[in-house]
Scaffold this motif. Structure first.
Motif, mmCIF file in Angstrom:
data_model
loop_
_atom_site.group_PDB
_atom_site.id
_atom_site.type_symbol
_atom_site.label_atom_id
_atom_site.label_comp_id
_atom_site.label_asym_id
_atom_site.label_seq_id
_atom_site.Cartn_x
_atom_site.Cartn_y
_atom_site.Cartn_z
ATOM 1 N N ALA B 340 0.828 -1.211 0.000
ATOM 2 C CA ALA B 340 0.000 0.000 0.000
ATOM 3 C C ALA B 340 0.862 1.261 0.000
ATOM 4 O O ALA B 340 0.547 2.248 -0.674
ATOM 5 C CB ALA B 340 -0.930 -0.009 1.212
ATOM 6 N N ILE B 354 -6.215 3.570 -1.551
ATOM 7 C CA ILE B 354 -5.121 3.145 -0.666
ATOM 8 C C ILE B 354 -5.625 2.993 0.771
ATOM 9 O O ILE B 354 -5.233 2.060 1.488
ATOM 10 C CB ILE B 354 -3.936 4.135 -0.765
ATOM 11 N N ARG B 358 -5.340 -0.450 2.659
ATOM 12 C CA ARG B 358 -4.639 -0.593 3.946
ATOM 13 C C ARG B 358 -5.535 -1.253 4.992
ATOM 14 O O ARG B 358 -5.073 -2.043 5.810
ATOM 15 C CB ARG B 358 -4.213 0.789 4.474
#
Lengths: 172, 388
Positions: B340, B354, B358
């Motif tokens: 990530a 992202i 994550r």
């Protein structure tokens, strides 16, 4: 002699491996150069940091020296090749009988490897010669393998080419 | 052992003339055919001719001068052509010898081929990844030490660990199985330096660590009883090429052992959905960088296509119950940071993606550390025998 004039002490090179054979037998097959250099390189490289790459590099240099003796040697007598080690350097001592007329040639060729114009000579030969001379082969060792080369002539008709190769430093 | 035979080939489509193997002729006459082929290739070429010497293991001065002569003469008669000599950072002397040609003729450039030519490799070769690689090996070893004997591991064998990374697998194998010889090869100098350091600290001097390109190895044919290559086919853009090399160095009757993942099958409870979404995206992210982290179950096909027989495929699940769950959590944290934090950023993913990406890793960690949770990372181990 005062201390300022003393030669630096010769480092102690430990023997690793050596071979000797009749020159006539050696000259009977060109492939002996390849076979001996490959075998010896593999044997002496096993405990180097990167054995595989050291062996490849060392074989390349040793093969050229064996080819020089193949092309310049005479059939009577014996060829001997010994490898020694001191720290990151290997020393190759290759002795072979050669005709008297060749001795001066080898003296000059070895001297040229120490000259300031060694690299210019090497490039010039690469640029213009149709085939490499034995002089160019010694220049190749000095330039591409950082070799220190000298000649020993104590035991005519044999000559001994002594080549120090700092390959461990180059490879790793 | 036989030296690799000399090969000279021209690929007209890519305008690439390749030299491979060992060439140490006594006279130019012995290589007259190859020289003639080389001359013809130059005549045919337009623009740039690539001269590939990456797999050239040995070339004596006689051959070097002869082939150099052809290139230098062409430079003098053809101002319309350029030559790019591609040497290998593995075969050190080629770089040193061929570089001079560029000094003589400006039409010749010499490039060194190394790992930067592989897409995506930099992510997994970063030295900050080293501690996590050790943890990964520690966790997978619990399983592999039991299954390796089924794949040909036994005392006294000659083995090679290709793409050995930081060399910890080789050290564990040496201790557990006492092979007679281990060659461990990788193309990350930083990883090898670490490996040598670890070996030295443990007083181990008989593992031969070597810098090399797994797809173009200096190792000779038919040398090893067992060739291992773990977690590497999946991050190599041409796994079939790599497998071909593993096959080549394996002895007839010996085995090649590979491990790979299927990342989309990483799982956890609770928060299974978020975890699954993220790992599906991991597979897509790697595919973007030409790596197939879904390769695990395809191992059987790859091994069969490469010519192996007696193929054995099995899978095991590394879980949060393998020792300390924090170890599992540490691995996932490292994945999150690289996948990530670096790869998704490099791909140009938007912040909202992202963030969600994550979250799946964090949920996987949550599952791993939850007192009633379960987190898993599945791995496929496979091997095939090189026919006699």
């Amino acid at each position: 002699m005062n201390a300022a004039h003393r030669q630096p002490a010769e480092p102690k090179f430990e023997p690793l491996l050596q071979f000797e054979m009749e020159m006539g037998t050696f000259l009977s097959d060109w492939h002996h150069c390849d076979q001996l250099s490959t075998y010896m390189a593999r044997m002496i490289s096993h405990n180097r940091t990167d054995p595989l790459r050291h062996s490849n590099f060392f074989s390349s240099a040793l093969n050229e020296l064996l080819e020089v003796s193949f092309r310049g040697g005479s059939p009577e007598g014996r060829i001997g090749c010994a490898v020694y080690r001191h720290g990151p350097k290997e020393r190759v001592k290759i002795s072979f009988p050669c005709p008297a007329g060749q001795r001066q040639f080898f003296r000059e060729a070895v001297a040229r490897t120490h000259g300031n114009d060694a690299y210019a000579r090497y490039l010039d030969a690469l640029s213009t010669d149709l085939a490499p001379s034995r002089e160019v082969v010694l220049l190749d060792l000095a330039i591409n393998f950082d070799a220190e080369i000298r000649l020993e002539e104590q035991d005519p008709p044999s000559i001994t080419i002594v080549v120090d190769l700092p390959l461990e430093g180059i490879v790793s | 052992m036989l030296a690799a035979p000399f090969q000279a080939e021209f690929d007209a489509n890519s305008q690439e003339f390749s030299f491979a193997g060992v060439v140490r002729p006594r006279s130019v006459d012995e290589i007259a055919h190859s020289i003639s082929m080389f001359r013809n290739a130059i005549e045919e070429a337009r623009g740039v001719l690539y001269i590939n010497v990456k797999r050239l293991a040995q070339m004596n001065n006689t051959a070097f001068h002869a082939f150099s002569r052809v290139v230098l003469d062409a430079c003098r008669t053809r101002s319309d052509i350029r030559f790019v000599v591609v040497t290998s950072s593995v075969v050190g002397w080629t770089e040193r010898m061929f570089r001079h040609l560029g000094k003589i003729e400006p039409q010749i450039t010499v490039e060194v081929y190394d790992s930067k030519f592989y897409p995506g490799q930099a992510f997994v070769e970063d030295t900050s990844f080293i501690p996590i690689l050790r943890t990964q090996t520690k966790m997978t070893w619990r399983h592999e030490r039991k299954i390796l004997p089924r794949h040909g591991m036994r005392p006294g064998i000659t083995m090679a660990d290709i793409c050995c990374g930081i060399g910890d697998f080789a050290v564990l194998v040496r201790k557990e199985f006492q092979p007679a010889r281990i060659v461990a090869l990788d193309h990350s100098k930083a990883s090898l330096a670490y490996a040598r350091d670890v070996a030295s600290n443990f007083g181990i001097s008989d593992i031969e660590y070597s810098y090399g390109d797994a797809s173009e190895m200096l190792l000779e044919d038919n040398q090893f009883d067992l060739v291992t290559c773990r977690h590497s086919l999946q991050i190599f853009n041409q796994p079939d090429l790599l497998l071909k090399e593993l096959y080549r160095i394996c002895k007839p009757g010996g085995r090649v052992y590979i491990t790979n993942e299927k990342n989309s099958h990483c799982l956890g409870e609770p928060r299974a959905q978020s975890i699954q979404w993220t790992y599906n995206e991991v597979a897509r992210l790697f595919a973007h960088f030409e790596m197939d982290v879904e390769l695990g179950p395809k191992s059987r096909r790859y091994l069969a296509d490469a010519g192996f027989d007696d193929i054995l495929v099995e899978s095991f699940m590394v879980t949060n119950q393998d020792g300390d769950p924090q170890d599992f959590a540490d691995i996932i944290t490292a994945w999150e940071n690289v996948y990530a934090g670096e790869m998704a950023v490099k791909r140009g993913d938007p912040p909202e993606f992202i963030k969600r990406f994550r979250q799946g890793f964090r949920d996987h960690i949550f599952a791993a550390l939850h007192p009633k949770g379960y987190a898993g990372w599945p791995i496929w181990a496979a091997s095939g025998r090189k026919p006699l």
